[in-house]
Design a protein around this motif. Structure first.
Motif, PDB file in Angstrom:
ATOM      1  N   ARG A   1       0.928  -1.210   0.016  1.00  0.00           N
ATOM      2  CA  ARG A   1       0.195  -0.088   0.088  1.00  0.00           C
ATOM      3  C   ARG A   1       0.827   1.350   0.040  1.00  0.00           C
ATOM      4  O   ARG A   1       1.401   1.410   0.825  1.00  0.00           O
ATOM      5  CB  ARG A   1      -0.952  -0.023   1.222  1.00  0.00           C
ATOM      6  CG  ARG A   1      -1.750  -1.214   1.304  1.00  0.00           C
ATOM      7  CD  ARG A   1      -2.913  -0.864   0.609  1.00  0.00           C
ATOM      8  NE  ARG A   1      -4.070  -2.209   0.780  1.00  0.00           N
ATOM      9  CZ  ARG A   1      -5.379  -2.030   0.572  1.00  0.00           C
ATOM     10  NH1 ARG A   1      -5.884  -0.745   0.047  1.00  0.00           N
ATOM     11  NH2 ARG A   1      -6.022  -3.142   0.551  1.00  0.00           N
TER      12      ARG A   1
ATOM     13  N   HIS B   1      -6.501  -1.091  -5.621  1.00  0.00           N
ATOM     14  CA  HIS B   1      -6.599  -1.842  -4.205  1.00  0.00           C
ATOM     15  C   HIS B   1      -8.084  -2.050  -4.004  1.00  0.00           C
ATOM     16  O   HIS B   1      -8.098  -3.363  -3.359  1.00  0.00           O
ATOM     17  CB  HIS B   1      -5.822  -1.213  -3.227  1.00  0.00           C
ATOM     18  CG  HIS B   1      -4.584  -1.324  -3.184  1.00  0.00           C
ATOM     19  ND1 HIS B   1      -3.837  -2.771  -2.466  1.00  0.00           N
ATOM     20  CD2 HIS B   1      -3.458  -0.733  -3.262  1.00  0.00           C
ATOM     21  CE1 HIS B   1      -2.813  -2.771  -2.653  1.00  0.00           C
ATOM     22  NE2 HIS B   1      -2.129  -1.435  -2.977  1.00  0.00           N
ATOM     23  N   ARG B   2      -8.753  -1.455  -4.472  1.00  0.00           N
ATOM     24  CA  ARG B   2     -10.334  -1.491  -4.172  1.00  0.00           C
ATOM     25  C   ARG B   2     -10.774  -2.802  -4.890  1.00  0.00           C
ATOM     26  O   ARG B   2     -11.613  -3.650  -4.329  1.00  0.00           O
ATOM     27  CB  ARG B   2     -11.152  -0.411  -4.814  1.00  0.00           C
ATOM     28  CG  ARG B   2     -11.433   0.760  -3.456  1.00  0.00           C
ATOM     29  CD  ARG B   2     -12.468   1.706  -3.714  1.00  0.00           C
ATOM     30  NE  ARG B   2     -12.194   2.334  -4.966  1.00  0.00           N
ATOM     31  CZ  ARG B   2     -11.430   3.526  -4.943  1.00  0.00           C
ATOM     32  NH1 ARG B   2     -10.994   4.112  -3.747  1.00  0.00           N
ATOM     33  NH2 ARG B   2     -11.116   4.189  -5.839  1.00  0.00           N
TER      34      ARG B   2
ATOM     35  N   ASP C   1      -9.527  -5.851  -2.941  1.00  0.00           N
ATOM     36  CA  ASP C   1     -10.129  -5.975  -1.640  1.00  0.00           C
ATOM     37  C   ASP C   1     -11.458  -6.592  -1.820  1.00  0.00           C
ATOM     38  O   ASP C   1     -11.927  -7.219  -0.759  1.00  0.00           O
ATOM     39  CB  ASP C   1      -9.970  -4.678  -1.063  1.00  0.00           C
ATOM     40  CG  ASP C   1      -8.791  -3.911  -0.319  1.00  0.00           C
ATOM     41  OD1 ASP C   1      -7.808  -4.984  -0.397  1.00  0.00           O
ATOM     42  OD2 ASP C   1      -8.724  -3.038   0.028  1.00  0.00           O
ATOM     43  N   HIS C   2     -12.209  -6.370  -2.839  1.00  0.00           N
ATOM     44  CA  HIS C   2     -13.313  -6.797  -3.263  1.00  0.00           C
ATOM     45  C   HIS C   2     -13.591  -8.264  -3.651  1.00  0.00           C
ATOM     46  O   HIS C   2     -14.523  -8.762  -4.181  1.00  0.00           O
ATOM     47  CB  HIS C   2     -14.453  -5.821  -3.890  1.00  0.00           C
ATOM     48  CG  HIS C   2     -14.465  -4.486  -2.932  1.00  0.00           C
ATOM     49  ND1 HIS C   2     -13.855  -3.557  -2.625  1.00  0.00           N
ATOM     50  CD2 HIS C   2     -15.586  -4.455  -2.165  1.00  0.00           C
ATOM     51  CE1 HIS C   2     -14.317  -2.454  -2.099  1.00  0.00           C
ATOM     52  NE2 HIS C   2     -15.290  -3.241  -1.451  1.00  0.00           N
TER      53      HIS C   2
ATOM     54  N   THR D   1       0.892  -8.295  -0.026  1.00  0.00           N
ATOM     55  CA  THR D   1      -0.417  -7.970  -0.025  1.00  0.00           C
ATOM     56  C   THR D   1      -1.057  -9.318   0.514  1.00  0.00           C
ATOM     57  O   THR D   1      -0.817 -10.482   0.176  1.00  0.00           O
ATOM     58  CB  THR D   1      -0.854  -8.041  -1.699  1.00  0.00           C
ATOM     59  OG1 THR D   1      -0.265  -6.910  -2.233  1.00  0.00           O
ATOM     60  CG2 THR D   1      -2.147  -8.207  -2.000  1.00  0.00           C
TER      61      THR D   1
ATOM     62  N   ASN E   1      -5.237  -9.695   1.008  1.00  0.00           N
ATOM     63  CA  ASN E   1      -6.647  -9.044   0.832  1.00  0.00           C
ATOM     64  C   ASN E   1      -7.554  -9.777   1.766  1.00  0.00           C
ATOM     65  O   ASN E   1      -7.230 -10.936   2.519  1.00  0.00           O
ATOM     66  CB  ASN E   1      -7.063  -9.343  -0.520  1.00  0.00           C
ATOM     67  CG  ASN E   1      -7.655 -10.646  -1.102  1.00  0.00           C
ATOM     68  OD1 ASN E   1      -7.402 -11.770  -0.348  1.00  0.00           O
ATOM     69  ND2 ASN E   1      -8.442 -10.828  -2.181  1.00  0.00           N
ATOM     70  N   PRO E   2      -8.705  -9.311   1.924  1.00  0.00           N
ATOM     71  CA  PRO E   2      -9.804  -9.476   2.907  1.00  0.00           C
ATOM     72  C   PRO E   2     -10.325 -11.012   3.000  1.00  0.00           C
ATOM     73  O   PRO E   2     -10.347 -11.914   3.736  1.00  0.00           O
ATOM     74  CB  PRO E   2     -10.758  -8.715   2.628  1.00  0.00           C
ATOM     75  CG  PRO E   2     -10.252  -7.417   2.383  1.00  0.00           C
ATOM     76  CD  PRO E   2      -9.402  -7.951   1.625  1.00  0.00           C
TER      77      PRO E   2
ATOM     78  N   GLU F   1      -7.787 -13.357   4.300  1.00  0.00           N
ATOM     79  CA  GLU F   1      -7.944 -13.126   5.858  1.00  0.00           C
ATOM     80  C   GLU F   1      -8.934 -14.198   6.265  1.00  0.00           C
ATOM     81  O   GLU F   1      -8.827 -15.072   7.286  1.00  0.00           O
ATOM     82  CB  GLU F   1      -8.252 -11.959   6.332  1.00  0.00           C
ATOM     83  CG  GLU F   1      -7.251 -10.705   6.230  1.00  0.00           C
ATOM     84  CD  GLU F   1      -7.944  -9.429   6.631  1.00  0.00           C
ATOM     85  OE1 GLU F   1      -7.102  -8.547   7.185  1.00  0.00           O
ATOM     86  OE2 GLU F   1      -9.086  -9.104   6.436  1.00  0.00           O
TER      87      GLU F   1
ATOM     88  N   ALA G   1      -4.546  -9.026   8.063  1.00  0.00           N
ATOM     89  CA  ALA G   1      -3.525  -8.624   7.210  1.00  0.00           C
ATOM     90  C   ALA G   1      -2.343  -8.385   8.052  1.00  0.00           C
ATOM     91  O   ALA G   1      -1.101  -8.617   7.483  1.00  0.00           O
ATOM     92  CB  ALA G   1      -3.985  -7.562   6.035  1.00  0.00           C
TER      93      ALA G   1
END
Length: 223
Positions: free
Chosen positions: A90, A145-146, A149-150, A166, A168-169, A172, A179
């Protein structure tokens, strides 16, 4: 028209406000900078040393950082290095502010991860231009990144040493780690034995010959 009013008049309509972390122990010299960025509608977190800067970064990741070099306790060089490690992939633009003029001091800031530097006292016209330039780059990165992340799939990226940058959710949810617990660590932590112990060797082999493997076994690449 005063310089600040002239620059405010150039602000594009609808421009997103930034959260800016300002790190400087000299309240008097930094006061014009704090007032300047707040006039643009940006929110500011001001701390006075490197350790507090790291804590503020973890508590709420800023959109931009203005970092002094010389501070008591942890200086700006060390704080920059740690913040860049915590940020992973990031990109958070970091501008080093320094009254030091030597080439070695400036290079030390860049080697620690600074993206630019400003001599002190800070010229507000130049600060405005640097902020605009970095804001454009950060906007492109944030859009990418959006997407990551999605994504429903777990996405993990590592560097040449196997260090995760990196996570991402979705990853996780798959691995059960936040993260922050994984970024900056070797990806082998996510693997069971004996793959964990052998992973660094697998990575070194791939970097040497460029042949991809899965769990140590070769596979054919299809077009």
């Amino acid at each position: 028209m005063p310089d600040e009013e002239r620059m405010l008049s150039r602000k594009p309509p609808g421009q997103a406000a930034l959260h800016i972390l300002v790190v400087d122990d000299d309240a008097f010299s930094i006061a014009p900078v704090l007032g300047f960025v707040e006039k643009f509608g940006h929110s500011v977190t001001h701390v006075r040393n490197g350790r507090d800067a790291i804590a503020a970064f973890v508590a709420r990741q800023p959109d931009m950082i203005l970092m002094d070099v010389m501070m008591p306790g942890m200086d700006g060089i060390e704080a920059t290095r740690e913040i860049k490690r915590l940020a992973g992939d990031r990109w958070v633009p970091l501008i080093m502010m320094t009254g030091l003029g030597s080439k070695q001091d400036i290079l030390a800031g860049f080697e620690a991860g600074a993206d630019d530097y400003l001599p002190k006292p800070v010229d507000l016209d130049i600060l405005y231009a640097r902020m605009k330039s970095m804001q454009r780059i950060a906007l492109i990165q944030n859009q990418l990144h959006r997407i990551i992340d999605h994504a429903h799939e777990g996405i993990i990226a590592i560097d040449g040493q196997g260090i995760v940058n990196t996570f991402n959710p979705a990853a996780e949810g798959i691995f059960g780690y936040a993260a922050a617990e994984v970024i900056g660590k070797n990806i082998a932590m996510l693997m069971p034995s004996p793959t964990r112990e052998a992973h660094d060797g697998y990575l070194a082999r791939y970097l040497k010959d460029g042949v991809p493997h899965i769990i140590g076994k070769g596979r054919k690449m299809t077009g």
